[in-house]
Design a protein around this motif. Structure first.
Motif, mmCIF file in Angstrom:
data_model
loop_
_atom_site.group_PDB
_atom_site.id
_atom_site.type_symbol
_atom_site.label_atom_id
_atom_site.label_comp_id
_atom_site.label_asym_id
_atom_site.label_seq_id
_atom_site.Cartn_x
_atom_site.Cartn_y
_atom_site.Cartn_z
ATOM 1 N N ARG A 52 9.387 12.659 -25.354
ATOM 2 C CA ARG A 52 8.076 11.989 -25.307
ATOM 3 C C ARG A 52 7.048 12.876 -24.597
ATOM 4 N N LYS A 58 2.695 17.496 -22.911
ATOM 5 C CA LYS A 58 2.771 17.697 -21.457
ATOM 6 C C LYS A 58 3.894 18.662 -21.073
ATOM 7 N N LEU A 231 8.358 -8.266 -13.720
ATOM 8 C CA LEU A 231 8.993 -7.226 -12.902
ATOM 9 C C LEU A 231 10.445 -7.597 -12.588
ATOM 10 N N ILE A 243 19.930 -8.709 -3.946
ATOM 11 C CA ILE A 243 19.090 -8.248 -2.824
ATOM 12 C C ILE A 243 18.665 -9.448 -1.963
HETATM 13 N N1 CAA Z 1 11.010 6.043 -18.104
HETATM 14 C C1 CAA Z 1 10.248 7.135 -18.055
HETATM 15 N N2 CAA Z 1 8.905 7.119 -18.217
HETATM 16 C C2 CAA Z 1 8.328 5.931 -18.433
HETATM 17 C C3 CAA Z 1 9.068 4.724 -18.479
HETATM 18 C C4 CAA Z 1 10.475 4.818 -18.315
HETATM 19 N N3 CAA Z 1 11.260 3.739 -18.322
HETATM 20 N N4 CAA Z 1 8.209 3.697 -18.709
HETATM 21 C C5 CAA Z 1 6.981 4.236 -18.770
HETATM 22 N N5 CAA Z 1 7.035 5.579 -18.608
HETATM 23 C C6 CAA Z 1 5.914 6.522 -18.584
HETATM 24 C C7 CAA Z 1 5.206 6.610 -19.899
HETATM 25 O O1 CAA Z 1 5.795 7.582 -20.738
HETATM 26 C C8 CAA Z 1 3.802 7.030 -19.467
HETATM 27 O O2 CAA Z 1 3.825 8.434 -19.196
HETATM 28 P P1 CAA Z 1 2.524 9.391 -19.304
HETATM 29 O O3 CAA Z 1 1.553 8.927 -18.258
HETATM 30 O O4 CAA Z 1 3.074 10.760 -19.054
HETATM 31 O O5 CAA Z 1 1.994 9.214 -20.684
HETATM 32 C C9 CAA Z 1 3.599 6.286 -18.144
HETATM 33 O O6 CAA Z 1 4.929 5.994 -17.673
HETATM 34 C C10 CAA Z 1 2.842 4.975 -18.317
HETATM 35 O O7 CAA Z 1 3.545 4.179 -19.275
HETATM 36 P P2 CAA Z 1 2.877 3.151 -20.283
HETATM 37 O O8 CAA Z 1 1.455 3.574 -20.551
HETATM 38 O O9 CAA Z 1 3.788 2.971 -21.455
HETATM 39 O O10 CAA Z 1 2.951 1.771 -19.550
HETATM 40 P P3 CAA Z 1 2.270 1.265 -18.236
HETATM 41 O O11 CAA Z 1 0.996 1.981 -17.920
HETATM 42 O O12 CAA Z 1 2.280 -0.203 -18.352
HETATM 43 O O13 CAA Z 1 3.329 1.682 -17.091
HETATM 44 C C11 CAA Z 1 5.121 1.139 -15.682
HETATM 45 C C12 CAA Z 1 4.651 1.267 -17.120
HETATM 46 C C13 CAA Z 1 5.014 2.507 -14.994
HETATM 47 C C14 CAA Z 1 6.571 0.703 -15.723
HETATM 48 C C15 CAA Z 1 4.188 0.098 -14.934
HETATM 49 O O14 CAA Z 1 4.197 -1.110 -15.637
HETATM 50 C C16 CAA Z 1 4.611 -0.159 -13.515
HETATM 51 O O15 CAA Z 1 4.312 0.604 -12.604
HETATM 52 N N6 CAA Z 1 5.329 -1.298 -13.289
HETATM 53 C C17 CAA Z 1 5.818 -1.660 -11.966
HETATM 54 C C18 CAA Z 1 7.060 -0.875 -11.673
HETATM 55 C C19 CAA Z 1 7.638 -1.190 -10.325
HETATM 56 O O16 CAA Z 1 7.152 -2.002 -9.554
HETATM 57 N N7 CAA Z 1 8.766 -0.535 -10.018
HETATM 58 C C20 CAA Z 1 9.481 -0.785 -8.819
HETATM 59 C C21 CAA Z 1 10.558 -1.753 -9.107
HETATM 60 S S1 CAA Z 1 11.481 -2.122 -7.662
HETATM 61 C C22 CAA Z 1 12.579 -0.880 -7.536
HETATM 62 O O17 CAA Z 1 12.734 -0.032 -8.372
HETATM 63 C C23 CAA Z 1 13.375 -0.871 -6.306
HETATM 64 C C24 CAA Z 1 14.497 -1.763 -6.206
HETATM 65 O O18 CAA Z 1 15.336 -1.488 -5.350
HETATM 66 C C25 CAA Z 1 14.677 -2.998 -6.961
#
Ligand code: CAA
Length: 283
Positions: A52, A58, A231, A243
């Motif tokens: 991707r 990129k 989320l 958790i």
């Molecule tokens: N793997 C790799 N890259 C990913 C991805 C994945 N699963 N999902 C999205 N991306 C990348 C996309 O390719 C895109 O990359 P570029 O900027 O290079 O083009 C970028 O992320 C943005 O993706 P999208 O435009 O498709 O979607 P978005 O803007 O809605 O972002 C998201 C998706 C980053 C998941 C965003 O919704 C987000 O930040 N969500 C909240 C995530 C969060 O809170 N995470 C923490 C969870 S808690 C945890 O992990 C800890 C625990 O212990 C439970």
């Protein structure tokens, strides 16, 4: 200490993401799991992510293939005898983790650091399963690992200052931002995030609003990228429950009591995105 060779144990969502960012930063990485099919699935996810990046312009094809070449699949834990650092990302189960750390303690060279990506289990207790507790540390990545900037670095009771410094420097090399946290249940990320998610589930359970409305309030009102119920599905409802139970048990305070609706969904096998159904349904 200069880390060069890394082993990531656990090729699931978190482990494969960690292996990807390590290889992207130039480290040689073993991606290890119990079965070849798990490792292959992890490698397929990494390949998809890198492809991707190439499609978006990129990254070049050459960079992609160099990154993939730095990742060696592994189903033999003895490969850990060559590494400077192990990052464990297996199931959140204390017995599984302590047994793995005891094995890694026997296999890895004496200088090797043993890090865990646990999201809430005590680092100090995992460290106690080894004869090198000063070299055991928490390295908590966020999901999706390639995107999220934070790594919580958790000092166990015995973690040596130079081990902390090595991991902090490495985190910066991974293009992530390290944040130092002490060893208490849920650290900082999940101590704050999970009660918020649990409260959102209570609001749904009590009929305060629909799931869509709850998510919309937090997305548009607080600028969160995802609403708390979306989320929760993304993280996995079993992980959320686990958790909350760790917080409840660790602090002994009823304010961390998991919502009965969360328990019910987990018992039903509605675990979120990974099972196709949680608060929402996924194709
Ligand atoms: N793997 C790799 N890259 C990913 C991805 C994945 N699963 N999902 C999205 N991306 C990348 C996309 O390719 C895109 O990359 P570029 O900027 O290079 O083009 C970028 O992320 C943005 O993706 P999208 O435009 O498709 O979607 P978005 O803007 O809605 O972002 C998201 C998706 C980053 C998941 C965003 O919704 C987000 O930040 N969500 C909240 C995530 C969060 O809170 N995470 C923490 C969870 S808690 C945890 O992990 C800890 C625990 O212990 C439970």
């Amino acid at each position: 200490m200069d880390v060069q060779k890394v082993m990531v144990v656990g090729a699931g969502q978190m482990g494969s993401g960690i292996a990807q960012v390590c290889a992207m930063a130039g480290y040689d990485v073993f991606l290890h799991d119990l079965q070849e099919t798990y490792v292959e699935r992890g490698l397929a996810t990494i390949t998809k992510n890198l492809t991707r990046q190439v499609e978006k312009g990129k990254m070049t094809e050459e960079e992609k293939s160099n990154i993939l070449q730095r990742i060696t699949p592994s189903v033999d834990l003895q490969n850990a005898r060559e590494v400077d650092l192990v990052i464990e990302a297996v199931v959140e189960n204390m017995e599984v983790k302590t047994s793995l750390f005891a094995q890694l303690d026997e296999i890895t060279p004496p200088h090797a650091i043993l890090a865990t990506n646990t999201s809430s289990l005590p680092i100090t207790e995992i460290a106690a399963a080894t004869k090198r507790p000063e070299k055991v540390i928490g390295m908590h990545f966020m999901n999706p690992v390639p995107v999220m900037k934070l790594v919580e670095i958790i000092r166990g009771l015995a973690t040596a200052p130079e081990v902390y410094e090595t991991i902090e420097a490495m985190t910066r090399k991974l293009n992530k931002v390290p944040v130092e946290v002490n060893d208490f249940p849920g650290f900082i990320s999940n101590r704050i995030l999970m009660p918020m998610i649990n409260e959102a589930i209570y609001a749904l359970y009590e009929g305060v609003a629909t799931k869509e409305a709850i998510d919309e309030v937090m997305k548009l009102g607080m600028n969160h990228p995802m609403g708390p119920l979306t989320l929760a599905d993304f993280i996995g409802l079993d992980t959320c429950l686990y958790i909350m139970e760790t917080l409840h048990e660790g602090f002994g305070d009823d304010k961390y009591r998991p919502c009965p609706l969360l328990r019910k969904y987990v018992k039903a096998g509605w675990l979120g995105r990974k099972t196709g159904k949680g608060f929402y349904t996924y194709e």
